[in-house]
Scaffold this active site. Structure first.
Site, PDB file in Angstrom:
ATOM      1  N   GLU A  46       0.814  -1.207   0.000  1.00  0.00           N
ATOM      2  CA  GLU A  46       0.000   0.000   0.000  1.00  0.00           C
ATOM      3  C   GLU A  46       0.852   1.265   0.000  1.00  0.00           C
ATOM      4  O   GLU A  46       0.511   2.262  -0.645  1.00  0.00           O
ATOM      5  CB  GLU A  46      -0.921   0.005   1.223  1.00  0.00           C
ATOM      6  CG  GLU A  46      -1.918  -1.148   1.265  1.00  0.00           C
ATOM      7  CD  GLU A  46      -1.409  -2.349   2.036  1.00  0.00           C
ATOM      8  OE1 GLU A  46      -2.224  -3.021   2.691  1.00  0.00           O
ATOM      9  OE2 GLU A  46      -0.174  -2.617   2.000  1.00  0.00           O
ATOM     10  N   CYS A  69      -2.606  -3.922   7.242  1.00  0.00           N
ATOM     11  CA  CYS A  69      -2.252  -4.111   8.651  1.00  0.00           C
ATOM     12  C   CYS A  69      -2.725  -2.924   9.483  1.00  0.00           C
ATOM     13  O   CYS A  69      -2.856  -1.793   8.997  1.00  0.00           O
ATOM     14  CB  CYS A  69      -0.745  -4.319   8.798  1.00  0.00           C
ATOM     15  SG  CYS A  69       0.272  -2.965   8.198  1.00  0.00           S
ATOM     16  N   THR A 155      11.902 -43.998  -8.510  1.00  0.00           N
ATOM     17  CA  THR A 155      12.619 -42.749  -8.277  1.00  0.00           C
ATOM     18  C   THR A 155      14.128 -42.917  -8.371  1.00  0.00           C
ATOM     19  O   THR A 155      14.865 -41.936  -8.330  1.00  0.00           O
ATOM     20  CB  THR A 155      12.273 -42.183  -6.888  1.00  0.00           C
ATOM     21  OG1 THR A 155      12.665 -43.124  -5.878  1.00  0.00           O
ATOM     22  CG2 THR A 155      10.791 -41.894  -6.786  1.00  0.00           C
ATOM     23  N   SER A 162      20.073 -41.865  -9.286  1.00  0.00           N
ATOM     24  CA  SER A 162      18.868 -41.166  -9.739  1.00  0.00           C
ATOM     25  C   SER A 162      19.170 -39.957 -10.625  1.00  0.00           C
ATOM     26  O   SER A 162      18.252 -39.210 -10.977  1.00  0.00           O
ATOM     27  CB  SER A 162      18.060 -40.699  -8.517  1.00  0.00           C
ATOM     28  OG  SER A 162      18.822 -39.793  -7.726  1.00  0.00           O
ATOM     29  N   TRP A 164      20.178 -38.518 -14.161  1.00  0.00           N
ATOM     30  CA  TRP A 164      19.018 -37.692 -13.839  1.00  0.00           C
ATOM     31  C   TRP A 164      17.776 -38.388 -14.374  1.00  0.00           C
ATOM     32  O   TRP A 164      17.785 -38.866 -15.517  1.00  0.00           O
ATOM     33  CB  TRP A 164      19.132 -36.290 -14.429  1.00  0.00           C
ATOM     34  CG  TRP A 164      20.262 -35.503 -13.897  1.00  0.00           C
ATOM     35  CD1 TRP A 164      21.475 -35.288 -14.472  1.00  0.00           C
ATOM     36  CD2 TRP A 164      20.277 -34.809 -12.647  1.00  0.00           C
ATOM     37  NE1 TRP A 164      22.255 -34.487 -13.680  1.00  0.00           N
ATOM     38  CE2 TRP A 164      21.535 -34.182 -12.537  1.00  0.00           C
ATOM     39  CE3 TRP A 164      19.352 -34.648 -11.602  1.00  0.00           C
ATOM     40  CZ2 TRP A 164      21.895 -33.408 -11.448  1.00  0.00           C
ATOM     41  CZ3 TRP A 164      19.707 -33.884 -10.533  1.00  0.00           C
ATOM     42  CH2 TRP A 164      20.962 -33.277 -10.451  1.00  0.00           C
ATOM     43  N   ARG A 201      19.251 -22.449  -6.968  1.00  0.00           N
ATOM     44  CA  ARG A 201      20.108 -21.975  -8.051  1.00  0.00           C
ATOM     45  C   ARG A 201      19.236 -21.343  -9.124  1.00  0.00           C
ATOM     46  O   ARG A 201      18.565 -22.036  -9.902  1.00  0.00           O
ATOM     47  CB  ARG A 201      20.931 -23.146  -8.617  1.00  0.00           C
ATOM     48  CG  ARG A 201      21.906 -23.716  -7.594  1.00  0.00           C
ATOM     49  CD  ARG A 201      22.679 -24.912  -8.117  1.00  0.00           C
ATOM     50  NE  ARG A 201      21.851 -26.080  -8.344  1.00  0.00           N
ATOM     51  CZ  ARG A 201      21.436 -26.909  -7.381  1.00  0.00           C
ATOM     52  NH1 ARG A 201      21.737 -26.658  -6.110  1.00  0.00           N
ATOM     53  NH2 ARG A 201      20.695 -27.967  -7.670  1.00  0.00           N
ATOM     54  N   GLU A 285      12.453 -32.638  -0.096  1.00  0.00           N
ATOM     55  CA  GLU A 285      13.179 -33.467  -1.064  1.00  0.00           C
ATOM     56  C   GLU A 285      13.888 -34.553  -0.267  1.00  0.00           C
ATOM     57  O   GLU A 285      14.898 -34.300   0.384  1.00  0.00           O
ATOM     58  CB  GLU A 285      14.164 -32.635  -1.878  1.00  0.00           C
ATOM     59  CG  GLU A 285      13.470 -31.623  -2.787  1.00  0.00           C
ATOM     60  CD  GLU A 285      14.366 -31.084  -3.883  1.00  0.00           C
ATOM     61  OE1 GLU A 285      15.347 -31.765  -4.234  1.00  0.00           O
ATOM     62  OE2 GLU A 285      14.081 -29.972  -4.378  1.00  0.00           O
ATOM     63  N   LEU A 290      10.554 -40.965   4.356  1.00  0.00           N
ATOM     64  CA  LEU A 290      10.078 -39.705   4.926  1.00  0.00           C
ATOM     65  C   LEU A 290       8.887 -39.170   4.141  1.00  0.00           C
ATOM     66  O   LEU A 290       7.885 -38.741   4.732  1.00  0.00           O
ATOM     67  CB  LEU A 290      11.199 -38.668   4.952  1.00  0.00           C
ATOM     68  CG  LEU A 290      10.784 -37.258   5.425  1.00  0.00           C
ATOM     69  CD1 LEU A 290      10.152 -37.293   6.805  1.00  0.00           C
ATOM     70  CD2 LEU A 290      11.984 -36.311   5.401  1.00  0.00           C
TER      71      LEU A 290
END
Length: 360
Positions: A46, A69, A155, A162, A164, A201, A285, A290
């Site tokens: 604003e 705010c 994967t 992995s 790519w 990156r 990642e 997990l």
């Protein structure tokens, strides 16, 4: 308001932990001033829009993507600035759930005689700040799990190789998802196997706030020379409270998180710890254990899956480790939010259906 939302999105990688906000000051079809919040501690959207509009803001309409705010933080209240500028009307896409605002900005504007409309493009405004809303309203960040897989759902090869699976365009796309996150989360198993940097990156002309690198490391197995602990971005190791910190990691930021019933770190407690440190979005990642545990616990809010047109065979590693199902009626149901081609790969943005298990 669409213009204001596009402006807000310019701060996608830079406003953490603050929300991304845009503002347009207009009279009829004429835009008088525009602005967006660029970085925490700097002026809000604003203020930039009012500066550009100048005296022309008097009697005009301000379109703001989030409730102005009403409190003194690192900057003065934006509601006061709008009142002082004499705007005639304020159109707000979404209320601010933060307890020091939470309707107070709207009330202050209305008390000053300014007309206020709330709800225009509300869903888009919520989506833009989905992590901020999650942290404030649920007490935990929005968790986005990134996965890359072959057409047959693998994967990595059996030996863990992995690189790519996906192409260069998909890997560049991932960097922008990392950049919008407040933290990048992984596990010690991934660190030991792949030694990832877990940094962002981007081209030099694309600014971002480096996300916190978080490693769940129950027993503190991460070596001191791991790339994730270098000085390219801040890092923290989360470990069990009954584990002593080795001398080699004494200078590394760390914190203890209680164990769950399975002996591993309590994932909900870890996310709560991150929320207390103003983490809005967590980009995950990690390996299938997990990632699967987050989904099984109802803590994975979104899956970002890159599907490559390749096959890795039945010995390859699976995408997720999930508990077995008794029947098809108990299958995991996901809603497709977005599907698009990224180079030769397909990117799926998926979210668990409202019910974790949904009958056919």
């Amino acid at each position: 308001m669409a213009h204001a939302l596009r402006l807000a999105a310019r701060g996608l990688h830079t406003t953490q932990p603050n929300p991304r906000v845009g503002c347009v000051i207009a009279r009829s079809d004429t835009v008088l001033g525009t602005g967006w919040h660029q970085r925490a501690g700097e002026p809000h959207a604003e203020v930039y829009a009012l500066r550009e509009a100048g005296d022309a803001a008097r009697g005009a309409t301000a379109y703001v993507t989030l409730e102005p705010c009403a409190h003194f933080g690192r900057t003065p209240p934006c509601a006061d600035a709008l009142i002082a500028a004499g705007v005639g009307r304020v159109v707000i896409a979404h209320e601010d759930p933060f307890d020091k605002v939470a309707g107070a900005g709207i009330e202050k504007l209305r008390a000053a005689g300014i007309g206020v409309q709330v709800g225009l493009m509300r869903e888009a405004a919520h989506e833009l700040n989905i992590g901020f809303f999650s942290r404030i309203q649920r007490g935990r960040p929005w968790v986005r799990v990134k996965l890359a897989m072959s057409l047959d759902g693998r994967t990595a090869l059996a030996d863990g190789a992995s690189k790519w699976i996906t192409g260069e365009a998909a890997r560049a796309d991932v960097q922008r998802w990392r950049a919008r996150a407040s933290a990048i989360l992984s596990a010690s198993g991934t660190v030991l196997a792949d030694d990832p940097h877990l940094t962002v990156r981007l081209p030099d002309n694309e600014p971002f706030v480096p996300p916190l690198r978080v490693v769940l490391d129950t027993s503190l197995r991460t070596p001191a020379n791991a790339k994730v602990l270098d000085d390219a971005a801040p890092s923290v190791l989360l470990h069990a409270p009954d584990v002593s910190v080795p001398a080699s990691l004494a200078d590394v930021a760390h914190a203890s998180i209680r164990r769950g019933d399975d002996g591993r770190l309590d994932l909900r407690a870890a996310l709560h710890w991150l929320a207390q440190r103003d983490i809005n979005e967590v980009h995950v990642e990690a390996g299938p254990v997990l990632c699967g545990a987050l989904l099984a616990a109802g803590l994975a809010d979104e899956l970002l899956v890159y599907v490559a047109p390749i096959l890795l065979g039945h010995t390859g590693r699976p995408m997720l480790t999930l508990p077995p199902l008794d029947d098809m009626a108990s299958r995991w149901k996901l809603d497709t939010v977005d599907r698009r081609q990224v180079g030769d790969d397909t990117r799926l943005q998926l979210r668990p259906a409202a019910a974790k298990h949904e009958a056919a």
